[in-house]
Design a protein around this motif. Sequence first.
Motif, PDB file in Angstrom:
ATOM      1  N   ARG A  32     -29.084  -9.114 -32.952  1.00  0.00           N
ATOM      2  CA  ARG A  32     -30.468  -8.801 -32.563  1.00  0.00           C
ATOM      3  C   ARG A  32     -30.934  -7.477 -33.152  1.00  0.00           C
ATOM      4  O   ARG A  32     -32.120  -7.159 -33.112  1.00  0.00           O
ATOM      5  N   LEU A  33     -30.005  -6.717 -33.725  1.00  0.00           N
ATOM      6  CA  LEU A  33     -30.338  -5.403 -34.270  1.00  0.00           C
ATOM      7  C   LEU A  33     -30.399  -5.459 -35.790  1.00  0.00           C
ATOM      8  O   LEU A  33     -29.477  -5.933 -36.438  1.00  0.00           O
ATOM      9  N   ARG A  34     -31.500  -4.958 -36.341  1.00  0.00           N
ATOM     10  CA  ARG A  34     -31.649  -4.857 -37.794  1.00  0.00           C
ATOM     11  C   ARG A  34     -31.498  -3.379 -38.152  1.00  0.00           C
ATOM     12  O   ARG A  34     -32.268  -2.531 -37.709  1.00  0.00           O
ATOM     13  N   VAL A  35     -30.453  -3.091 -38.931  1.00  0.00           N
ATOM     14  CA  VAL A  35     -30.167  -1.702 -39.291  1.00  0.00           C
ATOM     15  C   VAL A  35     -31.200  -1.215 -40.302  1.00  0.00           C
ATOM     16  O   VAL A  35     -31.326  -1.759 -41.389  1.00  0.00           O
ATOM     17  N   LYS A  36     -31.934  -0.185 -39.904  1.00  0.00           N
ATOM     18  CA  LYS A  36     -32.942   0.426 -40.780  1.00  0.00           C
ATOM     19  C   LYS A  36     -32.326   1.565 -41.584  1.00  0.00           C
ATOM     20  O   LYS A  36     -32.732   1.824 -42.708  1.00  0.00           O
ATOM     21  N   LEU A  83     -37.811   7.135 -27.857  1.00  0.00           N
ATOM     22  CA  LEU A  83     -36.805   6.450 -28.657  1.00  0.00           C
ATOM     23  C   LEU A  83     -35.661   6.093 -27.724  1.00  0.00           C
ATOM     24  O   LEU A  83     -35.173   6.953 -26.981  1.00  0.00           O
ATOM     25  N   ILE A  84     -35.253   4.848 -27.734  1.00  0.00           N
ATOM     26  CA  ILE A  84     -34.125   4.422 -26.914  1.00  0.00           C
ATOM     27  C   ILE A  84     -32.840   4.775 -27.660  1.00  0.00           C
ATOM     28  O   ILE A  84     -32.708   4.517 -28.851  1.00  0.00           O
ATOM     29  N   VAL A  85     -31.898   5.367 -26.941  1.00  0.00           N
ATOM     30  CA  VAL A  85     -30.586   5.723 -27.471  1.00  0.00           C
ATOM     31  C   VAL A  85     -29.565   5.041 -26.573  1.00  0.00           C
ATOM     32  O   VAL A  85     -29.697   5.095 -25.346  1.00  0.00           O
ATOM     33  N   GLU A  86     -28.571   4.377 -27.172  1.00  0.00           N
ATOM     34  CA  GLU A  86     -27.568   3.686 -26.359  1.00  0.00           C
ATOM     35  C   GLU A  86     -26.160   4.127 -26.741  1.00  0.00           C
ATOM     36  O   GLU A  86     -25.815   4.175 -27.919  1.00  0.00           O
ATOM     37  N   ILE A  87     -25.379   4.450 -25.705  1.00  0.00           N
ATOM     38  CA  ILE A  87     -23.961   4.773 -25.876  1.00  0.00           C
ATOM     39  C   ILE A  87     -23.183   3.542 -25.423  1.00  0.00           C
ATOM     40  O   ILE A  87     -23.340   3.103 -24.282  1.00  0.00           O
ATOM     41  N   ILE A  88     -22.347   2.992 -26.305  1.00  0.00           N
ATOM     42  CA  ILE A  88     -21.573   1.804 -25.940  1.00  0.00           C
ATOM     43  C   ILE A  88     -20.320   2.215 -25.146  1.00  0.00           C
ATOM     44  O   ILE A  88     -19.845   3.349 -25.275  1.00  0.00           O
ATOM     45  N   PRO A  89     -19.790   1.310 -24.317  1.00  0.00           N
ATOM     46  CA  PRO A  89     -18.640   1.663 -23.467  1.00  0.00           C
ATOM     47  C   PRO A  89     -17.451   2.249 -24.216  1.00  0.00           C
ATOM     48  O   PRO A  89     -16.822   3.195 -23.745  1.00  0.00           O
ATOM     49  N   TRP A  90     -17.126   1.692 -25.380  1.00  0.00           N
ATOM     50  CA  TRP A  90     -15.952   2.163 -26.120  1.00  0.00           C
ATOM     51  C   TRP A  90     -16.117   3.588 -26.607  1.00  0.00           C
ATOM     52  O   TRP A  90     -15.126   4.261 -26.909  1.00  0.00           O
ATOM     53  N   ASP A  91     -17.344   4.091 -26.690  1.00  0.00           N
ATOM     54  CA  ASP A  91     -17.585   5.462 -27.154  1.00  0.00           C
ATOM     55  C   ASP A  91     -17.789   6.448 -26.013  1.00  0.00           C
ATOM     56  O   ASP A  91     -17.904   7.657 -26.259  1.00  0.00           O
ATOM     57  N   ARG A  92     -17.821   5.972 -24.789  1.00  0.00           N
ATOM     58  CA  ARG A  92     -18.117   6.876 -23.678  1.00  0.00           C
ATOM     59  C   ARG A  92     -17.013   7.897 -23.423  1.00  0.00           C
ATOM     60  O   ARG A  92     -17.247   8.897 -22.746  1.00  0.00           O
ATOM     61  N   SER A  93     -15.835   7.706 -23.998  1.00  0.00           N
ATOM     62  CA  SER A  93     -14.770   8.701 -23.850  1.00  0.00           C
ATOM     63  C   SER A  93     -14.886   9.818 -24.885  1.00  0.00           C
ATOM     64  O   SER A  93     -14.137  10.792 -24.834  1.00  0.00           O
ATOM     65  N   VAL A 111     -31.938   1.528 -35.652  1.00  0.00           N
ATOM     66  CA  VAL A 111     -32.085   0.076 -35.691  1.00  0.00           C
ATOM     67  C   VAL A 111     -33.409  -0.380 -35.091  1.00  0.00           C
ATOM     68  O   VAL A 111     -34.002   0.306 -34.267  1.00  0.00           O
ATOM     69  N   ASP A 112     -33.820  -1.569 -35.518  1.00  0.00           N
ATOM     70  CA  ASP A 112     -34.938  -2.291 -34.910  1.00  0.00           C
ATOM     71  C   ASP A 112     -34.316  -3.298 -33.964  1.00  0.00           C
ATOM     72  O   ASP A 112     -33.563  -4.179 -34.392  1.00  0.00           O
ATOM     73  N   ASP A 113     -34.553  -3.143 -32.663  1.00  0.00           N
ATOM     74  CA  ASP A 113     -34.071  -4.107 -31.679  1.00  0.00           C
ATOM     75  C   ASP A 113     -35.074  -5.258 -31.667  1.00  0.00           C
ATOM     76  O   ASP A 113     -36.129  -5.162 -31.041  1.00  0.00           O
ATOM     77  N   THR A 114     -34.766  -6.315 -32.396  1.00  0.00           N
ATOM     78  CA  THR A 114     -35.717  -7.416 -32.555  1.00  0.00           C
ATOM     79  C   THR A 114     -35.927  -8.194 -31.264  1.00  0.00           C
ATOM     80  O   THR A 114     -36.949  -8.857 -31.117  1.00  0.00           O
ATOM     81  N   ALA A 115     -34.988  -8.099 -30.318  1.00  0.00           N
ATOM     82  CA  ALA A 115     -35.158  -8.780 -29.030  1.00  0.00           C
ATOM     83  C   ALA A 115     -36.188  -8.072 -28.165  1.00  0.00           C
ATOM     84  O   ALA A 115     -36.885  -8.710 -27.371  1.00  0.00           O
ATOM     85  N   HIS A 116     -36.292  -6.743 -28.307  1.00  0.00           N
ATOM     86  CA  HIS A 116     -37.235  -5.965 -27.497  1.00  0.00           C
ATOM     87  C   HIS A 116     -38.444  -5.484 -28.286  1.00  0.00           C
ATOM     88  O   HIS A 116     -39.452  -5.125 -27.700  1.00  0.00           O
ATOM     89  N   GLY A 117     -38.311  -5.418 -29.609  1.00  0.00           N
ATOM     90  CA  GLY A 117     -39.441  -5.002 -30.436  1.00  0.00           C
ATOM     91  C   GLY A 117     -39.624  -3.504 -30.541  1.00  0.00           C
ATOM     92  O   GLY A 117     -40.727  -3.037 -30.823  1.00  0.00           O
TER      93      GLY A 117
END
Length: 159
Positions: A32-36, A83-93, A111-117
């Motif tokens: 769902r993510l298009r890397v810009k 701007l939305i910023v997301e930390i994934i679980p594997w990186d939270r340490s 990235v462009d989150d194509t599911a949310h626009g």
Amino acid sequence: VVAGGALRRAGPPPSPHCRSGSPLIGVYHPERLRVKSRCRVAVGAVEKVKPELYDGDIHIALRLDRGQEGLLSSGNARVGGTLIVEIIPWDRSRVLVPEVGQRIEVVGPWVDDTAHGWNEIHPAWWISAGAIEPASQNELRRVDRLLRGLAPAAVENDG
């Protein structure tokens, strides 16, 4: 010289915190993510920090500093122009989780989150301020199941 022109080399990455390899490793539903841009730097003030129970990501709403509006799309208006910023679980340490009101610098794929626009930094590879908040073993098991395409286990209270 290549085909009558100068050989162009890629410049240095925008930050020493950029990572090599696939920029979306460990991201739930990466299709769902298009890397810009595989690595960008964003700077601003944290307006919101919210854990996402389903996939274990930490969602951050970042009010960008003036001059960085180009990182946003028209869809970011639906999240207050942040701007939305997301930390994934594997990186939270290893990636700091900031507090509301902190001014931070963030590094990660743009990235462009194509599911949310809207546009995001996802996953955040480095954040300049905050605290380490590792994912629990239950959260890591849950996201591992999601990443393997299995039905996730029920959300458990880690105490």
